[in-house]
Design an enzyme around this catalytic site. Sequence first.
Site, PDB file in Angstrom:
ATOM      1  N   GLU A 252      -9.033  -3.669   3.767  1.00  0.00           N
ATOM      2  CA  GLU A 252      -9.821  -3.016   2.712  1.00  0.00           C
ATOM      3  C   GLU A 252      -8.920  -1.983   2.047  1.00  0.00           C
ATOM      4  O   GLU A 252      -8.605  -0.954   2.642  1.00  0.00           O
ATOM      5  CB  GLU A 252     -11.061  -2.348   3.313  1.00  0.00           C
ATOM      6  CG  GLU A 252     -12.003  -3.312   4.006  1.00  0.00           C
ATOM      7  CD  GLU A 252     -12.566  -4.379   3.087  1.00  0.00           C
ATOM      8  OE1 GLU A 252     -12.531  -4.207   1.855  1.00  0.00           O
ATOM      9  OE2 GLU A 252     -13.022  -5.405   3.604  1.00  0.00           O
ATOM     10  N   CYS A 286     -12.187   5.039  -2.758  1.00  0.00           N
ATOM     11  CA  CYS A 286     -11.585   3.778  -3.190  1.00  0.00           C
ATOM     12  C   CYS A 286     -12.382   3.182  -4.336  1.00  0.00           C
ATOM     13  O   CYS A 286     -11.861   2.395  -5.116  1.00  0.00           O
ATOM     14  CB  CYS A 286     -11.521   2.803  -2.028  1.00  0.00           C
ATOM     15  SG  CYS A 286     -13.108   2.568  -1.233  1.00  0.00           S
TER      16      CYS A 286
HETATM   17  P1  NAD Z   1      -2.580   5.234   3.635  1.00  0.00           P
HETATM   18  O1  NAD Z   1      -2.437   3.761   3.564  1.00  0.00           O
HETATM   19  O2  NAD Z   1      -1.391   6.072   3.373  1.00  0.00           O
HETATM   20  O3  NAD Z   1      -3.131   5.677   5.083  1.00  0.00           O
HETATM   21  C1  NAD Z   1      -4.246   5.063   5.642  1.00  0.00           C
HETATM   22  C2  NAD Z   1      -4.047   4.956   7.143  1.00  0.00           C
HETATM   23  O4  NAD Z   1      -2.893   4.156   7.394  1.00  0.00           O
HETATM   24  C3  NAD Z   1      -3.811   6.290   7.833  1.00  0.00           C
HETATM   25  O5  NAD Z   1      -4.435   6.276   9.086  1.00  0.00           O
HETATM   26  C4  NAD Z   1      -2.296   6.333   7.991  1.00  0.00           C
HETATM   27  O6  NAD Z   1      -1.874   7.103   9.088  1.00  0.00           O
HETATM   28  C5  NAD Z   1      -1.979   4.877   8.213  1.00  0.00           C
HETATM   29  N1  NAD Z   1      -0.625   4.510   7.806  1.00  0.00           N
HETATM   30  C6  NAD Z   1       0.090   4.956   6.739  1.00  0.00           C
HETATM   31  N2  NAD Z   1       1.313   4.377   6.716  1.00  0.00           N
HETATM   32  C7  NAD Z   1       1.376   3.542   7.770  1.00  0.00           C
HETATM   33  C8  NAD Z   1       2.372   2.659   8.286  1.00  0.00           C
HETATM   34  N3  NAD Z   1       3.567   2.505   7.689  1.00  0.00           N
HETATM   35  N4  NAD Z   1       2.089   1.957   9.417  1.00  0.00           N
HETATM   36  C9  NAD Z   1       0.880   2.082  10.021  1.00  0.00           C
HETATM   37  N5  NAD Z   1      -0.090   2.903   9.588  1.00  0.00           N
HETATM   38  C10 NAD Z   1       0.130   3.614   8.464  1.00  0.00           C
HETATM   39  O7  NAD Z   1      -3.786   5.618   2.661  1.00  0.00           O
HETATM   40  P2  NAD Z   1      -4.273   7.071   2.232  1.00  0.00           P
HETATM   41  O8  NAD Z   1      -3.471   7.494   1.059  1.00  0.00           O
HETATM   42  O9  NAD Z   1      -4.343   7.954   3.409  1.00  0.00           O
HETATM   43  O10 NAD Z   1      -5.764   6.751   1.797  1.00  0.00           O
HETATM   44  C11 NAD Z   1      -6.147   6.440   0.516  1.00  0.00           C
HETATM   45  C12 NAD Z   1      -6.115   4.937   0.280  1.00  0.00           C
HETATM   46  O11 NAD Z   1      -7.112   4.288   1.071  1.00  0.00           O
HETATM   47  C13 NAD Z   1      -6.455   4.595  -1.156  1.00  0.00           C
HETATM   48  O12 NAD Z   1      -5.636   3.551  -1.603  1.00  0.00           O
HETATM   49  C14 NAD Z   1      -7.902   4.157  -1.078  1.00  0.00           C
HETATM   50  O13 NAD Z   1      -8.330   3.339  -2.138  1.00  0.00           O
HETATM   51  C15 NAD Z   1      -7.901   3.438   0.238  1.00  0.00           C
HETATM   52  N6  NAD Z   1      -9.265   3.280   0.769  1.00  0.00           N
HETATM   53  C16 NAD Z   1      -9.823   2.029   0.710  1.00  0.00           C
HETATM   54  C17 NAD Z   1     -11.139   1.835   1.137  1.00  0.00           C
HETATM   55  C18 NAD Z   1     -11.769   0.458   1.074  1.00  0.00           C
HETATM   56  O14 NAD Z   1     -12.772   0.236   1.760  1.00  0.00           O
HETATM   57  N7  NAD Z   1     -11.251  -0.471   0.296  1.00  0.00           N
HETATM   58  C19 NAD Z   1     -11.871   2.925   1.640  1.00  0.00           C
HETATM   59  C20 NAD Z   1     -11.256   4.170   1.702  1.00  0.00           C
HETATM   60  C21 NAD Z   1      -9.943   4.339   1.263  1.00  0.00           C
END
Ligand code: NAD
Length: 520
Positions: A252, A286
Site C-alpha cells: 500500500e 496517502c
Molecule cells: P517510508 O517508505 O519512508 O517509511 C515507511 C516505513 O518503511 C517506515 O516504517 C520505515 O522505517 C520503513 N522503511 C523506510 N525505508 C526502508 C528500507 N530501505 N527498508 C525497510 N524499511 C524501510 O514512508 P514515509 O515517508 O515514512 O511515509 C509516507 C509514505 O507512506 C507516503 O508515500 C504515503 O503515501 C505512504 N502511505 C501509504 C498508505 C496507503 O495505505 N497506501 C497509508 C499511509 C501512508
Amino acid sequence: MAKKYGNLINGEEVKSRKTYKSRNSSELADIVGIFPEASKAQVRAAAQAAKDAFKTWSKTPAPIRGDLIGNIGVALTREKESLSRLLSREMGKTYKEALGDVQEAIDTCHFFQSEGRRLYGQTVPSEMPNKELLTYRRPLGVVGIITAGNFPVAVPAWKIIPALLTGNTIVWKPSEDSPATSYALVKLMLEAGLPDGVLNLVFGGGAKAAGEYLIDMIDEGLIDKFAFTGSTAVGRKIGEIAGRNLQHPTLELGGKNPLIVMRDADIENAVAGALWASFGTGGQRCTSAGNIIVDAPVYTEFKKEFVKAAKAVKIGDPNKYDDVLYGPFINERFYENWLKHYDWAKKDGAKLLYGNGRITKDNKPKGFVGDPEAAFYGWPTIWEKVTTDFKQFQTEIFGPTINLVKVNGIAEAMEAANSVDYGLSSAIYTNNREWAFIFKDNIEAGMSSINNSTTGAEAHMPFGGVKGSGNGTRESGIWVIDNYTYWHGINDDVSGKLQLAQMDTEYIEAKDEVDIDNMF
Ligand code: NAD
C-alpha cells in the site's frame, strides 16, 4: 526523565544496545519515550518466535481466534481516548482525527470477530461418484509487517487483525515516527490474550536498520508473507525481494490524488471537500488531494472561495487547541521534503496564490495559534498555472500544498486526472449523472468519491490503489482475507478404487438431436 521501552519478542520486553528518542511532534522538547533500535539478531529472534508460535496458533479454531479479536476490540474501546491522546501527541494529528484512527481499528475488530465464525470454504460436487471436493482457507505462516507513521493505529490494525484471525503469526516493525503509539497498541493486543510469539514488535529505522533486517528474513526463509504501507520506492524493493521468493506481498504505497470540480458542482460543498482533502492532517495522508482539477467556467469562482477558506484555516498544536484544522509536520524530515517543492514551482513557473514556507514567529498566517517554533509547521500553500508536466503535479509532496489546474470539460479533466503514475484515491464534484458515470468508469484509481473528498475509508470497504500506489492487494473488508490465506483444495474419495478425473468419468451421452423445423 523519559522512560526506556523494549522490543516485544515472544512475550518478553527485550532492550537493544542502541536507542532513539520519540518526540512530541508539536513540541519537540517533549520526549514521549526512548525506544530500541533492534539488531538483526533480535529481528531474527522475533521471526523465529513467530515461526514457532505458528504451529499452535494456526491450529487454534478460527472462532476462538475471532473471540480474541473481539477482546482486542474491547480493550481498544476502553482505551480509545488515552490511545488517541498519545497518538495526537506523538504524531501531531488532531484529537478528533486520532479518535477516528483508533475507531477504525475498533471497527476492524468488530468486522473480523464474527469472520472467525465464517471463514467459509466450499463443498464442491465431484465429477465422479463417492468422491467429495472441498476447499479450505489456510494461513500463510509468519507475516512481516512494516508501516508508516501517519496512521499509526488504523493501518497496522488493517494488517494485524485479519492476519491473526486467519491463523498467521506476526513480526511488526512500526514507523520510527510513532513507536510509543505502536507499543501501546501491541500491549493492548497482548492483554487481550494473545499467546507468546504470536505477535512480536521490533523497533527501529528503515534502511540499514530493523526495517531492512525484517525484509532480509524473507531470503532467510523465516517470513512467508510481507505486508507494507509506505512510500512507493521502498514498496518496489519489497516487491522485488518477495518476488524472487515467489511470495505475493501486500503493498500500500503513495498517492497523488486528483479532485475534479465540474462547472455544475455545488461550489460550497466542493470547497469544503477540497480544503479538507488538501490540508487535513497537514496533507500527510496517502489519500490527500495532490491536484485540484477545475472546469474553466467555475475556475475563478472556485479559486476565490478556496483561497478565502485557506486564509481562514486555524493551525497549531492539536494538544493545546482542539479546533485547529491541522498541526505540525510529523517531524523535520517531512518538513524538509515538503519545502523542496517551492524550488520546483519556481523552476517550472507555477504561480503562488497563497503560502510562504515554514511558519515562524515572524512569518505566520492569521489563523496560527501558539508557538510555531516549538515544532515544524507549514503554511497552507496554493499554486496555480500548473500543468501536468510540472514536477509538483506528478510528485507526492506529503504536506500542506495543492495545485489548481484549469481544464475545459470532462474529457480534459479525466485526461489530467489520469496523467500521474499513481492511482490511489480520487474525487469528482458534479451533479451531472453522465459526468459522474464517465468519472467512475474511467478513473485510474482504487478508490473514488462522488461529491465527497479524496480521504476517508470505512473498515468494510476495500482499500488500496493501482499503478504506482500498489500491486493490487487490498486492505479491509472480506477482500483482505485473500491476502493472508491460500486456498487448499481437497479430493476426498471413499469409492475404494482408483478413480481418474476426466478419464474414468462417466459422462452422459446426448440423445438424437431434436429438429423443431421438421417436427410439426
Ligand atoms: P517510508 O517508505 O519512508 O517509511 C515507511 C516505513 O518503511 C517506515 O516504517 C520505515 O522505517 C520503513 N522503511 C523506510 N525505508 C526502508 C528500507 N530501505 N527498508 C525497510 N524499511 C524501510 O514512508 P514515509 O515517508 O515514512 O511515509 C509516507 C509514505 O507512506 C507516503 O508515500 C504515503 O503515501 C505512504 N502511505 C501509504 C498508505 C496507503 O495505505 N497506501 C497509508 C499511509 C501512508
